[in-house]
Design a protein around this motif. Structure first.
Motif, mmCIF file in Angstrom:
data_model
loop_
_atom_site.group_PDB
_atom_site.id
_atom_site.type_symbol
_atom_site.label_atom_id
_atom_site.label_comp_id
_atom_site.label_asym_id
_atom_site.label_seq_id
_atom_site.Cartn_x
_atom_site.Cartn_y
_atom_site.Cartn_z
ATOM 1 N N PHE A 1 3.640 -9.838 10.922
ATOM 2 C CA PHE A 1 4.458 -10.706 10.071
ATOM 3 C C PHE A 1 5.749 -11.136 10.758
ATOM 4 C CE2 PHE A 1 2.700 -9.138 5.722
ATOM 5 C CZ PHE A 1 1.551 -9.877 5.958
ATOM 6 N N HIS A 2 6.340 -10.214 11.560
ATOM 7 C CA HIS A 2 7.635 -10.525 12.194
ATOM 8 C C HIS A 2 7.521 -11.687 13.175
ATOM 9 C CE1 HIS A 2 5.584 -7.895 15.075
ATOM 10 N NE2 HIS A 2 6.336 -8.446 15.996
ATOM 11 N N MET A 3 6.318 -11.924 13.707
ATOM 12 C CA MET A 3 6.141 -13.003 14.688
ATOM 13 C C MET A 3 6.311 -14.382 14.064
ATOM 14 S SD MET A 3 2.850 -11.413 16.698
ATOM 15 C CE MET A 3 2.705 -12.847 17.757
ATOM 16 N N ILE A 4 6.062 -14.490 12.754
ATOM 17 C CA ILE A 4 6.145 -15.786 12.087
ATOM 18 C C ILE A 4 7.571 -16.318 12.090
ATOM 19 C CG2 ILE A 4 5.889 -16.928 9.830
ATOM 20 C CD1 ILE A 4 3.397 -15.308 9.394
ATOM 21 N N LYS A 5 8.565 -15.417 12.040
ATOM 22 C CA LYS A 5 9.963 -15.852 12.012
ATOM 23 C C LYS A 5 10.345 -16.613 13.279
ATOM 24 C CE LYS A 5 13.134 -13.516 10.025
ATOM 25 N NZ LYS A 5 13.186 -14.180 8.719
ATOM 26 N N TYR B 1 -4.286 -9.635 4.524
ATOM 27 C CA TYR B 1 -3.060 -8.830 4.604
ATOM 28 C C TYR B 1 -3.259 -7.612 5.504
ATOM 29 C CZ TYR B 1 0.536 -5.500 3.255
ATOM 30 O OH TYR B 1 1.547 -4.579 3.292
ATOM 31 N N LEU B 2 -4.375 -6.900 5.327
ATOM 32 C CA LEU B 2 -4.630 -5.706 6.134
ATOM 33 C C LEU B 2 -4.721 -6.039 7.621
ATOM 34 C CD1 LEU B 2 -7.279 -3.708 4.057
ATOM 35 C CD2 LEU B 2 -4.839 -3.248 4.282
ATOM 36 N N SER C 1 3.492 -17.628 0.997
ATOM 37 C CA SER C 1 3.581 -16.452 1.872
ATOM 38 C C SER C 1 4.282 -16.789 3.176
ATOM 39 C CB SER C 1 2.177 -15.913 2.174
ATOM 40 O OG SER C 1 1.524 -15.509 0.993
ATOM 41 N N MET C 2 3.972 -17.935 3.765
ATOM 42 C CA MET C 2 4.578 -18.314 5.043
ATOM 43 C C MET C 2 6.050 -18.689 4.867
ATOM 44 S SD MET C 2 1.468 -20.273 6.972
ATOM 45 C CE MET C 2 2.161 -20.001 8.576
ATOM 46 N N ILE C 3 6.390 -19.302 3.730
ATOM 47 C CA ILE C 3 7.793 -19.595 3.446
ATOM 48 C C ILE C 3 8.587 -18.295 3.336
ATOM 49 C CG2 ILE C 3 9.386 -20.470 1.687
ATOM 50 C CD1 ILE C 3 8.160 -22.667 3.317
#
Length: 255
Positions: A51-55, A44-45, A117-119
């Motif tokens: 995280f925004h790139m996963i969308k 996580y760190l 987490s990815m969902i």
């Protein structure tokens, strides 16, 4: 917090197991093999700013990322247990033994937690900005141009942001739609999106709309929506962007 709770519950589970089977409980041994939870915290760190790139990732890239995360997690947690055991014990555990233990006892939780987490990041995550980042975005927006320069061969058009209804991908061009005209632009949707200001919102992977031109939207009853723009132009809103779209529309109504 989730990692800490998981570690505590796992240690408590080990204690209950030893009580039920009338065996001795060694706190250090139990804690040592809970390094798998520490790796969740480290992951996580190292990645929360991305995280925004996963969308924006395709399903193929998500599958590759998922596999890479699971593999790295198993590898890192195994090495951590091996290293700590050799530092604090007279004789440490072997890598093969630790790896076998990790696969047999922790693989299911690793797979499950990364999957959930990815969902969540793909469907529901909305990044929040602190005051410094928000001010930087505001300053950048104020300095941005108010026109989009459209290039098609030797022709160049300056189209005001106020006049643009939507921009659609039309490979190898993008189609810029206004109330009076439409233009083919020699660029990609991603590059054009970087030139626009905050009033423009991405409805799905191949369409950006001017939020100020939205007159109504209606559910398709499958998670997607039809968005109506000025000039009676309809475009599709993907379910992946629906939550953010409603939040932006709600803010505009509040203002």
């Amino acid at each position: 917090m989730v990692a800490l709770c998981g570690m505590i519950l796992s240690i408590f589970q080990d204690y209950l197991f030893t009580e039920r089977h009338n065996t001795s409980f060694v706190f250090f041994e139990s804690l040592l093999f809970k390094c798998v939870w520490v790796v969740f915290f480290l992951a996580y760190l190292c990645s929360y700013k991305s995280f925004h790139m996963i969308k924006e990732m395709s399903h193929q890239k998500l599958i590759l990322l998922y596999g890479a995360l699971v593999f790295c997690h198993v590898f890192v947690s195994t090495v951590m247990v091996w290293a700590i055991s050799w530092i604090f014990k007279d004789q440490g555990y072997g890598l093969a033994k630790i790896l076998a233990f990790t696969f047999s006892n922790d693989s299911s939780k690793i797979l499950f937690i990364y999957f959930l987490s990815m969902i969540y990041l793909k469907r529901f995550y909305s990044p929040t900005l602190d005051s410094k980042e928000a001010n930087e975005i505001t300053d950048t927006a104020e300095s941005q141009p108010k026109n989009l320069e459209i290039k098609n061969g030797r022709q160049h058009h300056l189209v005001s942001f106020d006049a643009i209804l939507c921009i659609k991908a039309d490979s190898p061009y993008v189609l810029v739609q206004t109330e009076d005209n439409s233009y083919l632009h020699s660029s990609s949707l991603k590059k054009v999106g970087e030139e626009l200001d905050s009033r423009f919102f991405k409805l799905h992977r191949s369409c950006i709309v001017n939020i100020d031109k939205v007159t109504s939207y209606q559910s398709r009853l499958n998670g997607d929506y039809d968005v109506c723009l000025s000039g009676h132009i309809n475009v599709r809103l993907s379910r992946n962007y629906a939550k953010q779209f409603k939040a932006v529309i709600g803010d505009l109504i509040t203002i």
